[in-house]
Design an enzyme around this catalytic site. Structure first.
Site, mmCIF file in Angstrom:
data_model
loop_
_atom_site.group_PDB
_atom_site.id
_atom_site.type_symbol
_atom_site.label_atom_id
_atom_site.label_comp_id
_atom_site.label_asym_id
_atom_site.label_seq_id
_atom_site.Cartn_x
_atom_site.Cartn_y
_atom_site.Cartn_z
ATOM 1 N N ASN A 1 -9.144 62.937 3.520
ATOM 2 C CA ASN A 1 -10.310 63.550 4.161
ATOM 3 C C ASN A 1 -11.256 63.993 3.048
ATOM 4 O O ASN A 1 -10.987 64.968 2.355
ATOM 5 C CB ASN A 1 -9.840 64.749 5.010
ATOM 6 C CG ASN A 1 -10.992 65.554 5.560
ATOM 7 O OD1 ASN A 1 -12.153 65.137 5.485
ATOM 8 N ND2 ASN A 1 -10.677 66.718 6.125
ATOM 9 N N TRP A 2 -12.350 63.263 2.909
ATOM 10 C CA TRP A 2 -13.271 63.543 1.790
ATOM 11 C C TRP A 2 -14.178 64.738 2.061
ATOM 12 O O TRP A 2 -14.952 65.135 1.191
ATOM 13 C CB TRP A 2 -14.138 62.312 1.501
ATOM 14 C CG TRP A 2 -13.399 61.159 0.902
ATOM 15 C CD1 TRP A 2 -12.043 61.052 0.684
ATOM 16 C CD2 TRP A 2 -13.970 59.923 0.435
ATOM 17 N NE1 TRP A 2 -11.745 59.831 0.128
ATOM 18 C CE2 TRP A 2 -12.917 59.127 -0.038
ATOM 19 C CE3 TRP A 2 -15.269 59.419 0.388
ATOM 20 C CZ2 TRP A 2 -13.123 57.849 -0.568
ATOM 21 C CZ3 TRP A 2 -15.482 58.151 -0.127
ATOM 22 C CH2 TRP A 2 -14.413 57.376 -0.599
ATOM 23 N N LYS A 3 -14.127 65.247 3.292
ATOM 24 C CA LYS A 3 -14.988 66.382 3.681
ATOM 25 C C LYS A 3 -16.451 66.069 3.324
ATOM 26 O O LYS A 3 -16.859 64.907 3.389
ATOM 27 C CB LYS A 3 -14.460 67.671 3.043
ATOM 28 C CG LYS A 3 -12.965 67.874 3.360
ATOM 29 C CD LYS A 3 -12.444 69.245 3.100
ATOM 30 C CE LYS A 3 -10.969 69.288 3.478
ATOM 31 N NZ LYS A 3 -10.370 70.611 3.365
ATOM 32 N N HIS B 1 -10.286 69.733 13.162
ATOM 33 C CA HIS B 1 -9.983 70.277 11.831
ATOM 34 C C HIS B 1 -10.334 71.768 11.811
ATOM 35 O O HIS B 1 -11.303 72.194 12.450
ATOM 36 C CB HIS B 1 -10.791 69.519 10.771
ATOM 37 C CG HIS B 1 -10.323 69.816 9.384
ATOM 38 N ND1 HIS B 1 -10.671 70.977 8.723
ATOM 39 C CD2 HIS B 1 -9.500 69.140 8.545
ATOM 40 C CE1 HIS B 1 -10.094 70.987 7.528
ATOM 41 N NE2 HIS B 1 -9.380 69.882 7.404
ATOM 42 N N GLU C 1 -11.784 73.515 9.716
ATOM 43 C CA GLU C 1 -13.160 73.814 9.266
ATOM 44 C C GLU C 1 -14.151 73.614 10.421
ATOM 45 O O GLU C 1 -15.150 74.327 10.502
ATOM 46 C CB GLU C 1 -13.511 72.949 8.042
ATOM 47 C CG GLU C 1 -12.747 73.443 6.809
ATOM 48 C CD GLU C 1 -12.419 72.373 5.768
ATOM 49 O OE1 GLU C 1 -12.989 71.271 5.822
ATOM 50 O OE2 GLU C 1 -11.562 72.665 4.907
ATOM 51 N N GLU D 1 -1.895 71.538 9.726
ATOM 52 C CA GLU D 1 -2.591 72.038 8.541
ATOM 53 C C GLU D 1 -2.681 73.560 8.621
ATOM 54 O O GLU D 1 -3.592 74.089 9.288
ATOM 55 C CB GLU D 1 -4.009 71.466 8.480
ATOM 56 C CG GLU D 1 -4.051 69.964 8.302
ATOM 57 C CD GLU D 1 -5.337 69.515 7.605
ATOM 58 O OE1 GLU D 1 -5.245 68.646 6.722
ATOM 59 O OE2 GLU D 1 -6.420 70.049 7.910
ATOM 60 N N GLY E 1 -7.161 73.953 0.632
ATOM 61 C CA GLY E 1 -8.067 74.187 -0.491
ATOM 62 C C GLY E 1 -7.734 75.420 -1.314
ATOM 63 O O GLY E 1 -8.533 75.866 -2.131
ATOM 64 N N SER F 1 -3.330 71.445 0.439
ATOM 65 C CA SER F 1 -3.001 71.408 -0.985
ATOM 66 C C SER F 1 -1.911 70.385 -1.328
ATOM 67 O O SER F 1 -1.064 70.634 -2.188
ATOM 68 C CB SER F 1 -2.619 72.806 -1.486
ATOM 69 O OG SER F 1 -3.711 73.699 -1.318
ATOM 70 N N GLY G 1 -6.984 66.537 1.245
ATOM 71 C CA GLY G 1 -8.380 66.883 1.006
ATOM 72 C C GLY G 1 -8.733 66.645 -0.451
ATOM 73 O O GLY G 1 -8.967 65.511 -0.890
ATOM 74 N N GLY G 2 -8.749 67.715 -1.243
ATOM 75 C CA GLY G 2 -9.191 67.662 -2.640
ATOM 76 C C GLY G 2 -8.603 66.515 -3.453
ATOM 77 O O GLY G 2 -9.337 65.825 -4.179
HETATM 78 P P1 13P Z 1 -6.813 70.262 0.625
HETATM 79 O O1 13P Z 1 -5.860 69.113 0.375
HETATM 80 O O2 13P Z 1 -7.992 70.267 -0.267
HETATM 81 O O3 13P Z 1 -6.073 71.571 0.682
HETATM 82 O O4 13P Z 1 -7.418 70.033 2.107
HETATM 83 C C1 13P Z 1 -6.568 69.781 3.162
HETATM 84 C C2 13P Z 1 -7.360 69.372 4.348
HETATM 85 O O5 13P Z 1 -8.106 70.167 4.912
HETATM 86 C C3 13P Z 1 -7.272 67.973 4.781
HETATM 87 O O6 13P Z 1 -7.864 67.780 6.025
#
Ligand code: 13P
Length: 261
Positions: free
Chosen positions: A10-12, A96, A98, A168, A174, A214, A235-236
């Site tokens: 997930n590149w956000k 998600h 967010e 999640e 993050g 993470s 994510g990251g």
């Molecule tokens: P991180 O891997 O950056 O913690 O993000 C997880 C995430 O929200 C994937 O959708």
């Protein structure tokens, strides 16, 4: 035998179109030897077109990070499932944390989106997870059960069998704080039990449940060794080709070790 590993990136809200091209070309080259992992990349909407072109001759799948619950209409600023299909998406992340936190999405809207995604043959990756306060108050199982029931429970069994679930925990996203493999496994097996009870054992056995929060190359193996953790929503670490490819390779190796043992 465990389910096929499933790793989604997930590149956000990162990477413009030209940065996305470079990243996806490097991932494609790094992952070309991997055959036993479902790999999904979810770039921002503005990069879906260019990424889709690069992925056409590969096994890597394309996903979006969100969509609206109507197929078309006067909904300024929104993107429809048919638009996502048209650009080559097979998957869409829904619910998600967010989206829930910053855009006030609730379980009712997420449920509408899940139904629409399925109707238009997109596979929803439905995110569930508790906040730190909810975990500290020992409400995490209840919170996830409510999200599960409200986002998913009125689906037909055949539709449910197509869904992917991502657990999640909000406090692990993050933050560099991963849930321990035992904490994650406890919730994954709880979700699996809900699937068995609300739908059927067959549905429960089939659905991939991903962990997100993470995930990095060095914690992938210990998470993936758990019986109910089928993959990761990253994510990251999905923003760097090297770390994302390493997570995919770890997932494949852990799976092979499990199958052969
Ligand atoms: P991180 O891997 O950056 O913690 O993000 C997880 C995430 O929200 C994937 O959708």
């Amino acid at each position: 035998m465990k389910r096929k590993p499933f790793i989604a990136g997930n590149w956000k809200m990162y990477k413009n179109a030209s940065e996305a091209v470079t990243l996806v070309q490097t991932i494609k080259a790094a992952a070309h030897t991997v055959s036993d992992v479902t790999i999904v990349i979810c770039p921002p909407f503005t990069a879906l077109g260019v990424v889709s072109k690069i992925l056409t001759d590969t096994a890597i799948q394309l996903g979006a990070q969100n969509m609206y619950s109507a197929p078309e209409g006067a909904f300024t600023g929104e993107i429809s499932p048919t638009m996502l299909k048209d650009v080559g998406c097979r998957y869409v992340i829904l619910g998600h944390s967010e989206r829930r936190q910053y855009f006030k999405e609730d379980d009712i809207l997420i449920h509408e989106k899940v139904k629409t995604a399925l109707k238009y043959s997109l596979v929803p990756i439905v995110c569930l997870g508790e906040t730190l306060a909810e975990r500290e108050a020992k409400k995490h199982f209840d919170i996830v059960k409510t999200q599960f029931d409200e986002c998913l429970a009125r689906l037909e069994k055949d539709d449910m069998a197509k869904v992917v679930i991502a657990y999640e925990p909000v406090w692990a996203i993050g933050t560099g704080k991963t849930a321990t493999p035992d904490q994650a496994e406890q919730m994954h097996s709880y979700i699996r039990r809900l699937l068995n009870e609300r739908y059927s054992q067959e549905v429960g056995n089939r659905i991939p449940i991903l962990y997100g929060g993470s995930v990095k190359p060095d914690n992938t193996k210990s998470l993936m060794e758990k019986p109910n953790i089928d993959g990761a929503l990253v994510g990251g670490a999905s923003l760097k080709a090297e770390s994302f490819a390493q997570i995919i390779i770890e997932a494949q190796q852990t799976h092979e070790a499990g199958i052969n043992s």
